[in-house]
Design a protein around this motif. Structure first.
Motif, PDB file in Angstrom:
ATOM      1  N   LYS A  39       6.855  33.929  57.687  1.00  0.00           N
ATOM      2  CA  LYS A  39       7.341  32.659  58.226  1.00  0.00           C
ATOM      3  C   LYS A  39       6.462  32.180  59.379  1.00  0.00           C
ATOM      4  CE  LYS A  39      11.159  30.598  60.814  1.00  0.00           C
ATOM      5  NZ  LYS A  39      12.462  30.833  61.481  1.00  0.00           N
ATOM      6  N   ILE A  42       3.172  30.840  58.124  1.00  0.00           N
ATOM      7  CA  ILE A  42       3.323  29.530  57.487  1.00  0.00           C
ATOM      8  C   ILE A  42       3.453  28.431  58.534  1.00  0.00           C
ATOM      9  CG2 ILE A  42       4.883  28.111  56.088  1.00  0.00           C
ATOM     10  CD1 ILE A  42       5.514  30.652  54.468  1.00  0.00           C
ATOM     11  N   THR A  46       1.164  24.860  59.392  1.00  0.00           N
ATOM     12  CA  THR A  46       1.865  23.685  58.865  1.00  0.00           C
ATOM     13  C   THR A  46       0.948  22.476  58.742  1.00  0.00           C
ATOM     14  OG1 THR A  46       4.028  24.382  59.704  1.00  0.00           O
ATOM     15  CG2 THR A  46       3.731  22.045  59.289  1.00  0.00           C
ATOM     16  N   ILE A  68       7.604  22.969  53.075  1.00  0.00           N
ATOM     17  CA  ILE A  68       7.359  24.069  54.014  1.00  0.00           C
ATOM     18  C   ILE A  68       8.658  24.532  54.659  1.00  0.00           C
ATOM     19  CG2 ILE A  68       6.245  24.680  56.200  1.00  0.00           C
ATOM     20  CD1 ILE A  68       4.006  22.666  55.362  1.00  0.00           C
ATOM     21  N   THR A  72      10.775  28.116  54.822  1.00  0.00           N
ATOM     22  CA  THR A  72      11.086  28.839  56.061  1.00  0.00           C
ATOM     23  C   THR A  72      12.601  28.946  56.268  1.00  0.00           C
ATOM     24  OG1 THR A  72      10.835  26.790  57.358  1.00  0.00           O
ATOM     25  CG2 THR A  72       8.909  28.228  57.155  1.00  0.00           C
ATOM     26  N   MET A 119       4.195  25.096  47.396  1.00  0.00           N
ATOM     27  CA  MET A 119       4.836  25.980  48.365  1.00  0.00           C
ATOM     28  C   MET A 119       6.137  26.561  47.810  1.00  0.00           C
ATOM     29  SD  MET A 119       5.134  27.533  51.298  1.00  0.00           S
ATOM     30  CE  MET A 119       3.794  26.870  52.286  1.00  0.00           C
ATOM     31  N   ILE A 123       5.793  30.445  46.990  1.00  0.00           N
ATOM     32  CA  ILE A 123       6.178  31.254  48.145  1.00  0.00           C
ATOM     33  C   ILE A 123       7.672  31.552  48.166  1.00  0.00           C
ATOM     34  CG2 ILE A 123       6.069  31.456  50.654  1.00  0.00           C
ATOM     35  CD1 ILE A 123       3.379  31.543  49.177  1.00  0.00           C
ATOM     36  N   LEU A 151      -3.110  28.813  51.445  1.00  0.00           N
ATOM     37  CA  LEU A 151      -2.179  29.880  51.041  1.00  0.00           C
ATOM     38  C   LEU A 151      -2.892  31.228  50.969  1.00  0.00           C
ATOM     39  CD1 LEU A 151       0.038  28.301  48.220  1.00  0.00           C
ATOM     40  CD2 LEU A 151       0.657  28.753  50.597  1.00  0.00           C
ATOM     41  N   ILE A 154      -3.231  32.590  54.405  1.00  0.00           N
ATOM     42  CA  ILE A 154      -1.938  33.047  54.919  1.00  0.00           C
ATOM     43  C   ILE A 154      -1.589  34.412  54.348  1.00  0.00           C
ATOM     44  CG2 ILE A 154       0.556  32.616  54.845  1.00  0.00           C
ATOM     45  CD1 ILE A 154      -0.085  29.618  55.035  1.00  0.00           C
TER      46      ILE A 154
END
Length: 228
Positions: A39, A42, A46, A68, A72, A119, A123, A151, A154
């Protein structure tokens, strides 16, 4: 597909198959720590994710941000309830003794993403897979090069590939992944491809989560600027 790409996919998969037993034994606290790291990573990216979404498919900023924050928020909800979900669930037993439902990890899962929701479709399933104590390989749509790169960064920052890896490429990469003996597949897309995935999964009795088709009707007024 080159032999080097085939070998790379096989190598990652074999690492995860070996490591899945350690992941299966992780506690709720350990899984929560991973989810919170994901989290944080991410949220730190953003702006980059929004810019990448605009670059790849000219999505409105609000839509990109919503994807997004939907993920989260899902992480927050999972973190709040995970310990409870992991507890054995007692059920009635008509025979003598006690009976429980034990929630166990599947092992290694493969997640296929889509271009229009990169996303939430890649994810969000990863959040569920991690919460359940699985390893995962993510194959995003090849039509989102800018988004995929963010991604990739991340995932590489938060995880070792023996637990979570993101692999990029064309359809031949997806075809090669389907040949591997994953324990579960996530796929969102057309019924035609869904049938292929279900057929390949059945060869080694893998389970599947399929979201096929769907409509999102919308009215666009004259003069609307999608970039605002």
């Amino acid at each position: 597909m080159s032999n080097s790409t085939i070998n790379k996919l096989q190598s990652i998969f074999e690492k995860q198959k070996s490591y899945q037993w350690q992941v299966r034994q992780t506690s709720a606290r350990q899984r929560i720590e991973k989810l919170m790291k994901l989290k944080d990573a991410i949220l730190m990216r953003t702006h980059d994710l929004v810019e990448a979404a605009i670059t790849d498919f000219v999505t409105p900023t609000m839509t990109a941000e919503h994807q997004i924050y939907a993920v989260t928020s899902a992480i927050d909800y999972t973190v709040e309830h995970l310990e409870q979900w992991m507890h054995p669930e007692r059920v009635e037993n008509p025979q003598d003794g006690e009976a429980y439902i034990l929630h166990e990890s599947r092992g290694c899962v493969c997640i296929f993403g889509t271009w229009n929701s990169p996303m939430s479709v890649t994810i969000h399933p990863l959040v569920d897979a991690l919460a359940a104590g699985n390893c995962a390989i993510i194959k995003p749509s090849e039509f989102n090069p800018a988004y995929n790169q963010v991604l990739q960064e991340i995932i590489d920052t938060v995880f070792d590939e023996q637990e979570v890896a993101l692999v990029q490429g064309e359809a031949d990469v997806s075809e090669q992944l389907l040949k591997l003996r994953f324990d579960h597949f996530f796929f969102t897309g057309s019924p035609r491809i869904g049938k292929i995935i279900m057929r390949e999964a059945a060869e080694h009795l893998a389970t599947v989560t399929l979201e096929l088709g769907g409509k999102s009707p919308v009215i666009v007024e004259k003069g609307y600027d999608p970039l605002k």
